[in-house]
Design an enzyme around this catalytic site. Structure first.
Site, PDB file in Angstrom:
ATOM      1  N   CYS A 105      46.222   1.026  27.162  1.00  0.00           N
ATOM      2  CA  CYS A 105      44.934   1.350  27.787  1.00  0.00           C
ATOM      3  C   CYS A 105      44.689   2.862  27.762  1.00  0.00           C
ATOM      4  O   CYS A 105      44.426   3.429  26.714  1.00  0.00           O
ATOM      5  CB  CYS A 105      44.879   0.764  29.189  1.00  0.00           C
ATOM      6  SG  CYS A 105      43.202   0.679  29.870  1.00  0.00           S
ATOM      7  N   HIS A 128      46.348  -4.884  28.430  1.00  0.00           N
ATOM      8  CA  HIS A 128      47.563  -4.722  29.234  1.00  0.00           C
ATOM      9  C   HIS A 128      48.564  -5.836  28.916  1.00  0.00           C
ATOM     10  O   HIS A 128      48.616  -6.853  29.606  1.00  0.00           O
ATOM     11  CB  HIS A 128      47.208  -4.740  30.725  1.00  0.00           C
ATOM     12  CG  HIS A 128      46.573  -3.485  31.205  1.00  0.00           C
ATOM     13  ND1 HIS A 128      47.267  -2.496  31.863  1.00  0.00           N
ATOM     14  CD2 HIS A 128      45.291  -3.034  31.089  1.00  0.00           C
ATOM     15  CE1 HIS A 128      46.443  -1.496  32.151  1.00  0.00           C
ATOM     16  NE2 HIS A 128      45.244  -1.799  31.685  1.00  0.00           N
ATOM     17  N   GLU A 134      51.615  -5.963  29.537  1.00  0.00           N
ATOM     18  CA  GLU A 134      52.579  -6.145  30.629  1.00  0.00           C
ATOM     19  C   GLU A 134      52.075  -7.121  31.686  1.00  0.00           C
ATOM     20  O   GLU A 134      52.852  -7.598  32.517  1.00  0.00           O
ATOM     21  CB  GLU A 134      52.919  -4.793  31.278  1.00  0.00           C
ATOM     22  CG  GLU A 134      51.916  -4.270  32.277  1.00  0.00           C
ATOM     23  CD  GLU A 134      50.654  -3.673  31.665  1.00  0.00           C
ATOM     24  OE1 GLU A 134      49.771  -3.237  32.431  1.00  0.00           O
ATOM     25  OE2 GLU A 134      50.552  -3.631  30.418  1.00  0.00           O
TER      26      GLU A 134
END
Length: 241
Positions: free
Chosen positions: A121, A221, A223
């Site tokens: 990001c 994202h 994660e």
């Protein structure tokens, strides 16, 4: 991690950029090094050892990079527009100069040392800026909608088209549904970066640094996703050979 034939493969040490922010615990209110736990958990699940990195002075960055196997540049506040020759848009958040200085120096050192890195990001924005590119400061002004950040707090999923000839495309295929929330994006692509994924409005959603062992930036994202293939690929690329 076990290697074929019963040997042992060392788990790579993955540095994750953190924030310096006021925090409260017990009776204390102090400045602390903070990182969303999803970054550390995803790196650990992918086979790495996560280490949260505070912003350190620039002259310490090369030594820091030398001690790491891979670097994850995490998300955060908007970059200072002056870093890419622009004036601040009213929707651009105030800059964190310590974090800006650290992230850009860390990326330069990782590129010079050919250290595997994954830029997430804001991390992708920093990568683009460090390569001489520029940013769209507020996407609704450019694309006429808010689908990149429909909720001011929560992430949402949207589809991206991925170049099948890219490293990312070989990993994820031609299409992927990704968790994301961002109001900025790439305008002018930085030197040596190749756009490899796009939203339906043609905003760049991922880049790869050509000629680098593993230099990937994604607008989303990974994660926060149950699909850990990208982080697993990054951790594998960082594993000591």
């Amino acid at each position: 991690m076990a290697a074929p034939g019963g040997g042992h493969i060392s788990r790579p040490l993955i540095g994750i950029t953190g924030y310096l922010e006021p925090a409260r615990w017990s009776d204390f209110v102090r400045e602390a090094v903070l990182s969303p736990v999803t970054y550390s958990r995803s790196v650990e699940r992918a086979g790495g050892i996560p280490v949260v990195l505070p912003p350190v002075p620039i002259d310490s960055v090369p030594r820091l990079v030398a001690g790491l196997d891979g670097i994850l540049i995490s998300c955060g506040p908007d970059l200072d527009p002056r870093l890419y020759g622009a004036t601040r848009h009213e929707q651009t958040t105030p800059a964190d100069r310590r974090r800006d200085t650290f992230d850009l120096a860390l990326l330069r050192a990782a590129i010079d040392a050919e250290r595997p890195f994954l830029a997430v990001c804001r991390g992708m924005h920093a990568l683009n800026v460090v390569r001489g590119g520029s940013l769209i400061q507020h996407l609704p002004d450019a694309v006429g909608h808010d689908r990149h950040a429909p909720d001011p707090v929560k992430m949402s999923a949207h589809d991206v088209q991925v170049s099948v000839s890219s490293r990312l495309g070989q990993l994820l295929g031609p299409h992927a549904a990704v968790p994301t929330r961002h109001h900025q994006g790439i305008q002018r692509l930085g030197t040596g970066l190749l756009a490899v994924a796009w939203a339906d409005d043609q905003i760049v959603e991922a880049v790869e640094l050509q000629g680098h062992p593993f230099g990937v930036g994604v607008q989303w994202h990974p994660e926060e996703d149950e699909d850990l293939r990208l982080i697993e690929e990054f951790v594998s690329a960082a594993a000591p050979k």
